[in-house]
Design a protein around this motif. Structure first.
Motif, PDB file in Angstrom:
ATOM      1  N   ASP A 200      38.022  34.664  28.230  1.00  0.00           N
ATOM      2  CA  ASP A 200      37.606  33.837  29.369  1.00  0.00           C
ATOM      3  C   ASP A 200      38.551  32.655  29.442  1.00  0.00           C
ATOM      4  O   ASP A 200      38.795  31.978  28.436  1.00  0.00           O
ATOM      5  N   LEU A 201      39.078  32.413  30.617  1.00  0.00           N
ATOM      6  CA  LEU A 201      40.057  31.353  30.795  1.00  0.00           C
ATOM      7  C   LEU A 201      39.623  30.458  31.950  1.00  0.00           C
ATOM      8  O   LEU A 201      39.437  30.923  33.071  1.00  0.00           O
ATOM      9  N   TRP A 202      39.452  29.151  31.634  1.00  0.00           N
ATOM     10  CA  TRP A 202      39.031  28.175  32.640  1.00  0.00           C
ATOM     11  C   TRP A 202      40.120  27.122  32.776  1.00  0.00           C
ATOM     12  O   TRP A 202      40.546  26.532  31.792  1.00  0.00           O
ATOM     13  N   LEU A 203      40.563  26.891  33.995  1.00  0.00           N
ATOM     14  CA  LEU A 203      41.630  25.927  34.267  1.00  0.00           C
ATOM     15  C   LEU A 203      41.094  24.807  35.139  1.00  0.00           C
ATOM     16  O   LEU A 203      40.336  25.052  36.079  1.00  0.00           O
ATOM     17  N   GLY A 204      41.507  23.576  34.834  1.00  0.00           N
ATOM     18  CA  GLY A 204      41.011  22.452  35.611  1.00  0.00           C
ATOM     19  C   GLY A 204      42.011  21.328  35.712  1.00  0.00           C
ATOM     20  O   GLY A 204      43.072  21.323  35.062  1.00  0.00           O
ATOM     21  N   HIS A 205      41.670  20.370  36.550  1.00  0.00           N
ATOM     22  CA  HIS A 205      42.443  19.136  36.680  1.00  0.00           C
ATOM     23  C   HIS A 205      41.463  17.986  36.586  1.00  0.00           C
ATOM     24  O   HIS A 205      40.587  17.831  37.454  1.00  0.00           O
ATOM     25  N   GLY A 206      41.594  17.160  35.533  1.00  0.00           N
ATOM     26  CA  GLY A 206      40.616  16.106  35.317  1.00  0.00           C
ATOM     27  C   GLY A 206      39.253  16.720  35.070  1.00  0.00           C
ATOM     28  O   GLY A 206      39.072  17.561  34.199  1.00  0.00           O
ATOM     29  N   THR A 207      38.304  16.326  35.904  1.00  0.00           N
ATOM     30  CA  THR A 207      36.951  16.895  35.787  1.00  0.00           C
ATOM     31  C   THR A 207      36.703  17.998  36.802  1.00  0.00           C
ATOM     32  O   THR A 207      35.582  18.524  36.886  1.00  0.00           O
ATOM     33  N   ASN A 208      37.735  18.360  37.571  1.00  0.00           N
ATOM     34  CA  ASN A 208      37.568  19.365  38.623  1.00  0.00           C
ATOM     35  C   ASN A 208      37.997  20.750  38.133  1.00  0.00           C
ATOM     36  O   ASN A 208      39.030  20.898  37.469  1.00  0.00           O
ATOM     37  N   PHE A 209      37.218  21.748  38.492  1.00  0.00           N
ATOM     38  CA  PHE A 209      37.531  23.132  38.167  1.00  0.00           C
ATOM     39  C   PHE A 209      38.553  23.667  39.176  1.00  0.00           C
ATOM     40  O   PHE A 209      38.399  23.487  40.382  1.00  0.00           O
ATOM     41  N   ILE A 210      39.605  24.316  38.689  1.00  0.00           N
ATOM     42  CA  ILE A 210      40.632  24.893  39.562  1.00  0.00           C
ATOM     43  C   ILE A 210      40.451  26.396  39.694  1.00  0.00           C
ATOM     44  O   ILE A 210      40.397  26.939  40.798  1.00  0.00           O
ATOM     45  N   ALA A 211      40.398  27.076  38.558  1.00  0.00           N
ATOM     46  CA  ALA A 211      40.322  28.544  38.595  1.00  0.00           C
ATOM     47  C   ALA A 211      39.763  29.048  37.279  1.00  0.00           C
ATOM     48  O   ALA A 211      39.845  28.386  36.241  1.00  0.00           O
ATOM     49  N   GLY A 212      39.191  30.244  37.342  1.00  0.00           N
ATOM     50  CA  GLY A 212      38.690  30.905  36.148  1.00  0.00           C
ATOM     51  C   GLY A 212      39.044  32.369  36.172  1.00  0.00           C
ATOM     52  O   GLY A 212      39.120  32.985  37.245  1.00  0.00           O
ATOM     53  N   LEU A 213      39.285  32.937  35.002  1.00  0.00           N
ATOM     54  CA  LEU A 213      39.673  34.344  34.920  1.00  0.00           C
ATOM     55  C   LEU A 213      38.989  34.960  33.712  1.00  0.00           C
ATOM     56  O   LEU A 213      38.958  34.370  32.630  1.00  0.00           O
ATOM     57  N   HIS A 214      38.470  36.174  33.919  1.00  0.00           N
ATOM     58  CA  HIS A 214      37.826  36.914  32.836  1.00  0.00           C
ATOM     59  C   HIS A 214      38.604  38.205  32.627  1.00  0.00           C
ATOM     60  O   HIS A 214      38.905  38.929  33.585  1.00  0.00           O
ATOM     61  N   VAL A 215      38.920  38.487  31.377  1.00  0.00           N
ATOM     62  CA  VAL A 215      39.767  39.629  31.038  1.00  0.00           C
ATOM     63  C   VAL A 215      38.976  40.583  30.158  1.00  0.00           C
ATOM     64  O   VAL A 215      38.378  40.170  29.155  1.00  0.00           O
ATOM     65  N   GLY A 216      38.985  41.859  30.525  1.00  0.00           N
ATOM     66  CA  GLY A 216      38.234  42.861  29.783  1.00  0.00           C
ATOM     67  C   GLY A 216      39.113  43.817  29.019  1.00  0.00           C
ATOM     68  O   GLY A 216      40.193  43.474  28.554  1.00  0.00           O
ATOM     69  N   LYS A 217      38.655  45.052  28.926  1.00  0.00           N
ATOM     70  CA  LYS A 217      39.368  46.068  28.150  1.00  0.00           C
ATOM     71  C   LYS A 217      40.354  46.815  29.049  1.00  0.00           C
ATOM     72  O   LYS A 217      40.426  46.587  30.266  1.00  0.00           O
ATOM     73  N   SER A 218      41.091  47.731  28.442  1.00  0.00           N
ATOM     74  CA  SER A 218      42.052  48.540  29.193  1.00  0.00           C
ATOM     75  C   SER A 218      41.370  49.745  29.824  1.00  0.00           C
ATOM     76  O   SER A 218      40.398  50.284  29.266  1.00  0.00           O
ATOM     77  N   PRO A 219      41.862  50.214  30.971  1.00  0.00           N
ATOM     78  CA  PRO A 219      41.342  51.465  31.548  1.00  0.00           C
ATOM     79  C   PRO A 219      41.588  52.630  30.594  1.00  0.00           C
ATOM     80  O   PRO A 219      42.556  52.602  29.814  1.00  0.00           O
ATOM     81  N   PRO A 220      40.764  53.652  30.634  1.00  0.00           N
ATOM     82  CA  PRO A 220      40.902  54.779  29.698  1.00  0.00           C
ATOM     83  C   PRO A 220      42.258  55.473  29.767  1.00  0.00           C
ATOM     84  O   PRO A 220      42.737  55.991  28.770  1.00  0.00           O
ATOM     85  N   ASN A 221      42.882  55.443  30.937  1.00  0.00           N
ATOM     86  CA  ASN A 221      44.123  56.201  31.118  1.00  0.00           C
ATOM     87  C   ASN A 221      45.383  55.340  31.102  1.00  0.00           C
ATOM     88  O   ASN A 221      46.479  55.845  31.344  1.00  0.00           O
ATOM     89  N   ASP A 222      45.270  54.037  30.817  1.00  0.00           N
ATOM     90  CA  ASP A 222      46.455  53.173  30.850  1.00  0.00           C
ATOM     91  C   ASP A 222      46.255  51.957  29.948  1.00  0.00           C
ATOM     92  O   ASP A 222      45.649  50.963  30.347  1.00  0.00           O
ATOM     93  N   ALA A 223      46.792  52.035  28.738  1.00  0.00           N
ATOM     94  CA  ALA A 223      46.636  50.938  27.769  1.00  0.00           C
ATOM     95  C   ALA A 223      47.481  49.721  28.120  1.00  0.00           C
ATOM     96  O   ALA A 223      47.299  48.659  27.531  1.00  0.00           O
ATOM     97  N   SER A 224      48.408  49.866  29.069  1.00  0.00           N
ATOM     98  CA  SER A 224      49.255  48.726  29.439  1.00  0.00           C
ATOM     99  C   SER A 224      48.578  47.801  30.449  1.00  0.00           C
ATOM    100  O   SER A 224      49.104  46.741  30.778  1.00  0.00           O
ATOM    101  N   GLN A 225      47.400  48.221  30.959  1.00  0.00           N
ATOM    102  CA  GLN A 225      46.663  47.438  31.946  1.00  0.00           C
ATOM    103  C   GLN A 225      45.343  46.950  31.346  1.00  0.00           C
ATOM    104  O   GLN A 225      44.862  47.488  30.339  1.00  0.00           O
ATOM    105  N   VAL A 226      44.777  45.908  31.933  1.00  0.00           N
ATOM    106  CA  VAL A 226      43.442  45.441  31.549  1.00  0.00           C
ATOM    107  C   VAL A 226      42.653  45.129  32.816  1.00  0.00           C
ATOM    108  O   VAL A 226      43.226  44.792  33.864  1.00  0.00           O
ATOM    109  N   TYR A 227      41.327  45.236  32.693  1.00  0.00           N
ATOM    110  CA  TYR A 227      40.464  44.856  33.803  1.00  0.00           C
ATOM    111  C   TYR A 227      40.344  43.332  33.842  1.00  0.00           C
ATOM    112  O   TYR A 227      40.257  42.661  32.800  1.00  0.00           O
ATOM    113  N   VAL A 228      40.348  42.777  35.054  1.00  0.00           N
ATOM    114  CA  VAL A 228      40.199  41.334  35.228  1.00  0.00           C
ATOM    115  C   VAL A 228      39.231  41.042  36.370  1.00  0.00           C
ATOM    116  O   VAL A 228      39.053  41.865  37.275  1.00  0.00           O
ATOM    117  N   LYS A 229      38.643  39.858  36.298  1.00  0.00           N
ATOM    118  CA  LYS A 229      37.741  39.411  37.361  1.00  0.00           C
ATOM    119  C   LYS A 229      37.916  37.915  37.535  1.00  0.00           C
ATOM    120  O   LYS A 229      37.868  37.151  36.565  1.00  0.00           O
TER     121      LYS A 229
END
Length: 593
Positions: A260-289
């Protein structure tokens, strides 16, 4: 034959030819400019674009608050470059041929024939109170042109097909593929969770250095963080997997997420990213939200690797980072000495010899570039110090931004025991113990005299009158009587190479050592200095003499040498190139009387 009539006809013919020439070259209408299909369209004024491909859902993007947003068939950030390219192509679209309304009326099945009954795409563009509707029909038989109708404009058009490559076929063609958008944001705070570790990082607003706040307070690896943020900004979504807000996130390893990655400036939230596992058929990729969006996508796994590091991976890998110019370096160790900046350079406190400013800068760069080989221990107390040799440090170095200012050092370093080829180090302002390699530690000069200017002397070859050589109990004198005019003095025998002697003397006049070895020479024999060794003396017109005595030869194709400066003997490494000149042109051959 009537000559008069002949001339009349000739004049008439000439006038006709001139008239034709004038009409053809001066009165012929010039080429007309291509006619725009949408002459009033200005992409910068467009507020809404709708595209409905045949047999597909409507794609709609609205421009609000300076940003493009998809609103149909899904709500998601849009890709402004793709939309701008599409509007730019429409703005420049010109007619190759126009089909009049009368021609269309005469052709009763024209809507079906031209493809307007079931168009390839229907387009609606809005800009304030202006609105354009277009119907994209069939391609012409050659396939390089397409029929186009503008609702409200009589007839239809035939246009080239190049612009169709900008026409979206699904919402994904216009979706923003950025993982995060930091283009207009200044990220100065980061919280990341990976493998149940929470790491909090913050950039100081004064000196702009990154610090770690959790799980411990420490200096952070600014280069790693900056590079990781830049790579994150450049990373892109490779595939949109699902937009279903009810999707089972555990299927994608997103609940809980691997990162889980949370990015901010001061007290303000800028962006967040959640990273999961790789798809069954491609280990070079990961699921993100992306935080705030239900969409699950994939991206390249390698781009997120910097955020998967351990706590120590995010710590500053160097002992120090200079936050101010250095004006004083105090060293306490085998010999105590203090380097101080002066108006013209540097000096060793209490010494009169000239200091090599370059050598001082090398020391500063060495300290600033000293890499931590191991994070040994955190939260150290006084009872912990003896086992690392830090209760009585082997060396202590203090950097100050002002000469004599003992109250506010830039940094103070304590060096302890050398164990397993590592030297333990502690900073006065931290409770950690680090280790550096013994090789790095040994690059720190132990003696203050090592900073003496490496330029030993300076004289002009034209001022030299005589060179005297002593070796193995024999003496040879070489006289100088002008440029490249060298000869043996009476009583000296042998053969000399005058141009080579000239070049050798020139190089001696600018003698500079790669490094000092000792100050004083209490035991010369230990360094290979013997009475029969070669000694070279240069005598100048003004009576000054410059002498060098040679000691033990070194593996680097040179030798140790000694000179007397300011009444003291100094031993140094002789320059290797010049030493080759010495052994070639200044030694006394064994068979010479």
């Amino acid at each position: 034959m009537n000559t008069k009539n002949t001339w009349v006809w000739l004049v008439v013919a000439a006038l006709l030819f001139a008239s034709i020439f004038m009409l053809d070259h001066f009165l012929r209408p010039g080429p007309t400019s291509p006619k725009l299909i949408l002459p009033g369209l200005k992409p910068s004024a467009v507020t809404s674009v709708q595209v409905t491909p045949a047999g597909a859902l409507e794609i709609r993007a609205d421009h609000t608050n300076g940003e493009w947003q998809l609103v149909k068939p899904i709500v998601y950030p849009a890709q402004p470059a793709a939309i701008s390219a599409f509007l730019g192509a429409l703005q420049k679209l010109t007619q190759a041929t126009r089909i009049s309304a009368a021609d269309i009326r005469e052709h009763h099945t024209s809507d079906a024939d031209f493809g307007f009954e079931n168009p390839q795409s229907a387009i609606v563009i809005e800009a304030g109170d202006q609105r354009w509707q277009l119907r994209v029909g069939n391609k012409t038989p050659p396939g390089d042109q397409v029929y186009l109708r503008v609702v409200g404009v009589d007839g239809a058009f035939v246009v080239d097909t190049d612009w169709l490559k900008y026409l979206p076929h699904s919402a994904n063609d216009w979706r923003n593929t950025s993982l995060v958008d930091l283009a207009n944001a200044d990220c100065d705070s980061i919280i990341l969770t990976n493998n149940a570790r929470v790491i909090e990082l913050r950039r100081d607003e004064t000196n702009h250095l990154w610090h770690m706040l959790r799980p411990l307070r420490a200096r952070a690896n600014g280069d790693r963080i900056t590079d990781a943020l830049q790579e994150l900004q450049a990373d892109a979504i490779t595939q949109f997997v699902t937009d279903d807000p009810r999707a089972d996130l555990t299927t994608y390893g997103l609940q809980p997420a691997d990162l889980d990655l949370w990015l901010g400036h001061g007290t303000n939230f800028i962006a967040g990213l959640h990273v999961g596992k790789s798809p069954p058929n491609d280990a070079s990729q990961v699921y993100v939200k992306r935080e705030g969006w239900s969409t699950v996508a994939t991206t390249a796994k390698a781009g997120l690797a910097p955020w998967q590091g351990t706590v120590n991976d995010f710590r500053d890998p160097y002992l120090l980072e200079l936050s101010a110019p250095v004006a004083e370096i105090a060293v306490q160790g085998e010999q105590d000495y203090t380097l101080q900046r002066t108006g013209t350079g540097w000096q060793v406190a209490g010494q009169t010899f000239p200091v090599d400013a370059t050598n001082v800068q090398v020391l500063i760069q060495t300290l600033a570039g000293m890499h931590i080989s191991q994070f040994v221990k955190a939260a150290v107390t006084a009872p912990d110090l003896p086992q690392y040799g830090l209760d009585k440090p082997k060396m202590e170095i203090t950097l100050r931004s002002a000469v004599g200012d003992t109250n506010a050092p830039i940094v103070q370093l304590f060096f302890g025991t050398n164990q397993d080829n590592q030297v333990y180090v502690r900073r006065a302002d931290e409770d950690f113990i680090y280790a550096i390699t013994a090789e790095d530690f040994n690059r720190i000069p132990v003696w203050g005299w090592e900073f003496r200017d490496r330029q030993i002397w300076n004289f002009n070859v034209a001022d030299v009158t005589e060179i005297t050589l002593h070796e193995n109990g024999r003496t040879r004198q070489i006289l100088h009587d002008g440029r490249n005019k060298w000869s043996l003095a009476p009583g000296s025998q042998g053969i000399i190479n005058a141009p080579a002697i000239e070049e050798t003397t020139y190089r001696f006049g600018q003698l500079e050592t790669p490094g000092w070895v000792t100050r004083g020479l209490p035991h010369p024999e230990k360094l290979g200095f013997k009475p029969d060794n070669l000694s070279v003396t240069f005598e100048l017109k003004d009576g000054r003499k410059f002498s060098v005595d040679f000691g033990a030869e070194l593996p680097s194709h040179t030798a140790l040498a000694a000179v007397t400066l300011d009444g003291e003997r100094w031993t140094f490494v002789f320059p290797p190139v010049l030493y080759q000149f010495v052994t070639s042109y200044l030694v006394i051959p064994p068979n010479t009387p």
